[in-house]
Design an enzyme around this catalytic site. Structure first.
Site, PDB file in Angstrom:
ATOM      1  N   CYS A 151       0.865  -1.114   0.006  1.00 34.24           N
ATOM      2  CA  CYS A 151       0.042  -0.014   0.006  1.00 34.24           C
ATOM      3  C   CYS A 151       0.907   1.196  -0.027  1.00 34.24           C
ATOM      4  O   CYS A 151       0.160   2.144   0.107  1.00 34.24           O
ATOM      5  CB  CYS A 151      -1.034   0.060   1.234  1.00 34.24           C
ATOM      6  SG  CYS A 151      -1.799  -1.765   1.220  1.00 34.24           S
ATOM      7  N   HIS A 286      -3.218   8.135   5.916  1.00 30.53           N
ATOM      8  CA  HIS A 286      -3.379   6.870   5.473  1.00 30.53           C
ATOM      9  C   HIS A 286      -4.814   6.282   5.694  1.00 30.53           C
ATOM     10  O   HIS A 286      -5.469   5.702   4.797  1.00 30.53           O
ATOM     11  CB  HIS A 286      -2.244   5.746   5.853  1.00 30.53           C
ATOM     12  CG  HIS A 286      -2.226   4.479   5.090  1.00 30.53           C
ATOM     13  ND1 HIS A 286      -2.314   4.335   3.695  1.00 30.53           N
ATOM     14  CD2 HIS A 286      -2.417   3.176   5.607  1.00 30.53           C
ATOM     15  CE1 HIS A 286      -2.277   3.162   3.470  1.00 30.53           C
ATOM     16  NE2 HIS A 286      -2.239   2.328   4.682  1.00 30.53           N
ATOM     17  N   GLU A 297      -1.233   5.319  13.412  1.00 28.43           N
ATOM     18  CA  GLU A 297      -0.811   6.760  12.514  1.00 28.43           C
ATOM     19  C   GLU A 297      -1.196   8.027  13.130  1.00 28.43           C
ATOM     20  O   GLU A 297      -0.399   9.015  13.152  1.00 28.43           O
ATOM     21  CB  GLU A 297      -2.032   6.826  11.262  1.00 28.43           C
ATOM     22  CG  GLU A 297      -1.591   8.039  10.467  1.00 28.43           C
ATOM     23  CD  GLU A 297      -2.274   7.533   9.084  1.00 28.43           C
ATOM     24  OE1 GLU A 297      -3.181   7.190   8.737  1.00 28.43           O
ATOM     25  OE2 GLU A 297      -1.886   8.777   8.013  1.00 28.43           O
ATOM     26  N   LYS A 318      -9.844   7.470   2.137  1.00 27.33           N
ATOM     27  CA  LYS A 318     -10.396   6.140   1.940  1.00 27.33           C
ATOM     28  C   LYS A 318     -12.003   6.038   2.852  1.00 27.33           C
ATOM     29  O   LYS A 318     -12.686   4.839   2.595  1.00 27.33           O
ATOM     30  CB  LYS A 318      -9.348   5.230   2.715  1.00 27.33           C
ATOM     31  CG  LYS A 318      -8.183   4.985   1.970  1.00 27.33           C
ATOM     32  CD  LYS A 318      -7.122   3.986   2.684  1.00 27.33           C
ATOM     33  CE  LYS A 318      -5.801   3.940   2.026  1.00 27.33           C
ATOM     34  NZ  LYS A 318      -5.137   5.019   2.447  1.00 27.33           N
ATOM     35  N   HIS A 323      -9.690   1.256   0.014  1.00 20.52           N
ATOM     36  CA  HIS A 323      -8.448   1.079  -0.087  1.00 20.52           C
ATOM     37  C   HIS A 323      -7.965   0.530  -1.545  1.00 20.52           C
ATOM     38  O   HIS A 323      -8.142  -0.825  -1.451  1.00 20.52           O
ATOM     39  CB  HIS A 323      -8.095   0.271   0.955  1.00 20.52           C
ATOM     40  CG  HIS A 323      -6.242   0.352   1.575  1.00 20.52           C
ATOM     41  ND1 HIS A 323      -5.328   0.992   0.347  1.00 20.52           N
ATOM     42  CD2 HIS A 323      -5.469   0.071   2.466  1.00 20.52           C
ATOM     43  CE1 HIS A 323      -4.324   1.051   1.072  1.00 20.52           C
ATOM     44  NE2 HIS A 323      -4.296   0.272   2.060  1.00 20.52           N
ATOM     45  N   PHE A 394       1.502  -3.245   4.377  1.00 20.00           N
ATOM     46  CA  PHE A 394       1.941  -4.385   4.648  1.00 20.00           C
ATOM     47  C   PHE A 394       3.494  -4.575   4.319  1.00 20.00           C
ATOM     48  O   PHE A 394       3.985  -4.090   3.291  1.00 20.00           O
ATOM     49  CB  PHE A 394       1.414  -5.442   3.889  1.00 20.00           C
ATOM     50  CG  PHE A 394       0.098  -6.228   4.275  1.00 20.00           C
ATOM     51  CD1 PHE A 394      -0.673  -5.432   5.273  1.00 20.00           C
ATOM     52  CD2 PHE A 394      -0.465  -7.235   3.882  1.00 20.00           C
ATOM     53  CE1 PHE A 394      -1.922  -6.144   5.693  1.00 20.00           C
ATOM     54  CE2 PHE A 394      -1.756  -7.946   4.228  1.00 20.00           C
ATOM     55  CZ  PHE A 394      -2.566  -7.118   5.410  1.00 20.00           C
TER      56      PHE A 394
END
Lengths: 405, 86
Positions: A151, A286, A297, A318, A323, A394
Site C-alpha cells: 500500500c 493513510h 498513524e 479512504k 483502499h 504490509f
C-alpha cells in the site's frame, strides 16, 4: 539532494468516478463510492483511451493507469510532450499486478494443460505493465519502472520520481499508482489476514471500524523540473516538495504500534521539504479504517508534529473510496492537491464516534476550509498551502509526501 | 486432424476461423485479407501462439510457433495452415 518538482497535470480514476474533479467533489459531498463491501470503478471505460488490441492485452489496473495518465497529460501537455522523449521517465506503483489473469490461467493449466496457457499471462500480470504501456503508447524512453511495496507503492513511486528530477536524471516524470485486484481470492486472502472489513464499511478512526474496504483505482501526476516548467511557461498546479520513507522492521502485516518508524517518515519528509511542523496545513491520512493503522498513524502524527498537530485538519479519503492498495498513495496525492488548490479539505465520511485516544481534528462534519496556519506577516490568503499525504503498508513500509499548492 | 472431425474440417472452415481469430485479436474485419501483412495488422508472435491454440482447441490441429517462421502475409499463413488440413 533537495528541491521540489513542479506538478503540471494530474488525473484519477476512483470508485467515485473518472477524473480528479469528480473524486474531489463527490468526496466533499459525502458520497461513498463503496458498494457491497467493495470499491469498484463502475463508471470506468478503457475503450475511450485504448484500442481493442491494447484493452485485450492489458489488465484493468493498466487500463486505469492509462486513463488517469490521459487526464493528467491533457492538462500538462495538451500540445504534446515538450521534452526530449529520452528525458521522460515513468514510475508507477502497484501492489498486486493482475490477480485475475493469474487465477484464470492457473485454472486453464489445471484443466487443459500447459499448451493451453495464454502467452499473454506474464505481460498482462506483471506490475510493470502499467508504466511500460504508458511508455509504449507515448514513446518515452527514460527510466521506466514499477514499485511493488503493497500500500506504499503509489507514494513511493511518486517519491522516486521526485528524486529522479532532483538528480537530473529526467526533465519530467510520469508518476503514480494503479490497482485492480478485486478477485474473490484477493478478498479471501485479505479477509483471512484480518485486514479487511467484514461489515463492508470504511469508517476510519471510528470506534466501530473493522478493517479496510478493498477498492480499485489509479492516480497519475506529471512532475517536471521547476526551472524547465517555468521556461516553457507551464501552468504549475502544485509542487511536490518532499518525500521520505522508512520501515518498521517489525511484522509482515501489522504496523508497529509505537508509531516510531512511521512518525520518522513524516518528520524526514518535512525535513526533506525544508519545512517545520507548523508549516503543515492539512494531513491526508493513510486512514485505512483498520484498528491498528488508525491508532498507530494518530500516534505517529502526534510524535512527528508535536504541538502543531492540535487542531490540524486530518482526513481520510479512504472513507469514501476504500483502499486501492498500490494506487492509494497516488489517488490520495491527487485528492490532496485538489484540497489544497480549492483551499478546502474533504472530510472523513462516516466517522461518528472517534475511538479512545483518536482525538485529532479528523473532519467528521464535512469539508473544512484550509488556511495558512503559520502566518509569516505577509499573509494575504493567497500563499501556497502545504499538506502531507501518508501511505503505510504490509511489510512495514512507511511513505510520506509533502505537497503544496 | 483427429478422426471423427475430419469430415467437417475443410481448409475453408479453418481459414474462416483464423480470420475470426485475427479480428478478435485486434484488426478490423476489412483489414484482414490475403495480401495484408501481419506487421500491418499489428499481429505479433504472441498473437500467433494464440491462433495456434485456437486451432488446437477447435480442430485438434497441432502447430508449432516455428511453423510460422518466414510467414509475412495473411495469405502465407493460410498456406501453412492449409498444409495441416488435408
Amino acid at each position: 539532494m533537495s528541491g521540489s518538482a513542479a506538478i503540471t497535470g494530474y488525473g484519477a480514476v476512483s470508485p467515485l468516478g473518472v477524473g480528479a474533479e469528480t473524486l474531489y467533489e463527490r468526496w466533499c459531498d459525502g458520497v461513498s463510492g463503496l458498494d457491497g463491501g467493495l470499491g469498484k470503478c463502475d463508471d470506468f471505460d478503457a475503450t475511450v483511451a485504448m484500442s481493442k488490441k491494447e484493452v485485450r492485452r492489458t489488465d484493468r489496473f493498466v487500463q486505469l493507469a492509462v486513463v488517469a495518465y490521459e487526464e493528467a497529460v491533457a492538462t500538462a501537455w495538451p500540445d504534446g510532450c515538450p521534452y526530449d522523449l529520452d528525458r521522460v521517465a515513468v514510475i508507477t506503483g502497484s501492489a498486486m499486478g493482475s490477480m485475475e489473469i493469474l487465477e484464470k490461467q492457473h485454472d486453464i493449466l489445471e484443466k487443459f494443460g500447459k499448451q493451453s496457457v495464454s502467452p499473454l499471462t506474464i505481460p498482462v500480470m506483471m506490475a510493470n505493465a502499467a508504466p511500460a504501456m504508458i511508455c509504449i503508447r507515448n514513446g518515452y524512453t527514460g527510466e521506466c519502472s514499477s514499485i511493488m511495496s503493497a500500500c506504499a507503492s503509489g507514494a513511493q513511486a511518486i517519491g522516486h520520481g521526485l528524486n529522479l528530477i532532483r538528480r537530473g536524471d529526467a526533465d519530467a516524470v510520469v508518476v503514480g499508482g494503479a490497482e485492480s485486484a478485486l478477485t474473490e481470492l484477493t478478498q479471501a486472502a485479505f479477509g483471512m489476514a484480518g485486514a479487511m472489513s467484514e461489515s463492508g464499511i470504511s469508517r476510519p478512526f471510528d470506534r466501530r471500524r473493522d478493517g479496510f474496504v478493498l477498492a480499485e483505482g489509479a492516480g497519475i501526476l506529471i512532475l517536471e523540473k521547476p526551472e524547465l516548467a517555468e521556461q516553457r511557461g507551464a501552468t504549475v498546479l502544485g509542487e511536490l516538495k518532499g518525500y521520505a520513507s522508512t520501515t518498521d522492521a517489525h511484522h509482515i502485516t501489522a504496523p508497529a504500534e509505537d508509531g516510531i518508524a512511521s512518525s520518522r517518515a513524516v518528520a524526514l519528509a518535512l525535513e526533506d521539504a525544508g519545512i517545520e511542523p507548523e508549516d503543515v496545513d492539512y494531513v491526508n491520512a493513510h486512514g485505512t479504517s483498520t484498528q491498528l493503522n488508525d491508532r498507530s498513524e494518530t500516534l505517529a502524527l502526534k510524535q512527528a508534529l508535536g504541538k502543531a498537530v492540535e487542531g490540524l485538519p486530518v482526513s481520510s479519503t479512504k472513507s469514501v473510496i476504500g483502499h486501492s492498495l498500490g494506487a492509494a498513495g497516488a489517488v490520495e496525492a491527487v485528492a490532496t492537491l485538489e484540497s489544497l488548490r480549492r483551499r478546502t479539505a474533504g472530510p472523513t465520511v462516516g466517522l461518528e464516534d472517534p475511538d479512545d485516544g483518536l482525538d485529532l481534528n479528523y473532519l467528521p462534519d464535512g469539508p473544512a476550509p484550509l488556511s495558512k496556519r503559520r502566518q509569516n506577516g505577509s499573509a494575504n490568503g493567497s500563499e501556497p498551502l502545504t499538506a502531507i499525504s501518508n501511505s503505510f503498508a504490509f511489510g512495514g513500509h512507511n511513505a510520506t509526501l509533502v505537497l503544496s499548492a | 486432424v483427429e478422426a471423427g472431425t475430419a469430415g467437417k474440417v475443410t481448409p475453408d472452415v479453418v481459414i474462416k476461423r483464423v480470420i475470426e481469430a485475427l479480428v478478435e485479436l485486434g484488426p478490423e474485419p476489412e483489414q484482414v485479407h490475403e495480401n495484408a501483412t501481419f506487421e500491418e495488422l499489428d499481429i505479433d508472435s504472441l498473437d500467433m501462439v494464440e491462433i495456434a491454440q485456437i486451432l488446437a482447441q477447435d480442430f485438434g490441429i497441432k502447430m508449432e510457433p516455428e511453423d510460422f517462421e518466414g510467414v509475412v502475409t495473411v495469405g502465407d499463413a493460410f498456406g501453412v495452415i492449409r498444409g495441416y488440413v488435408v
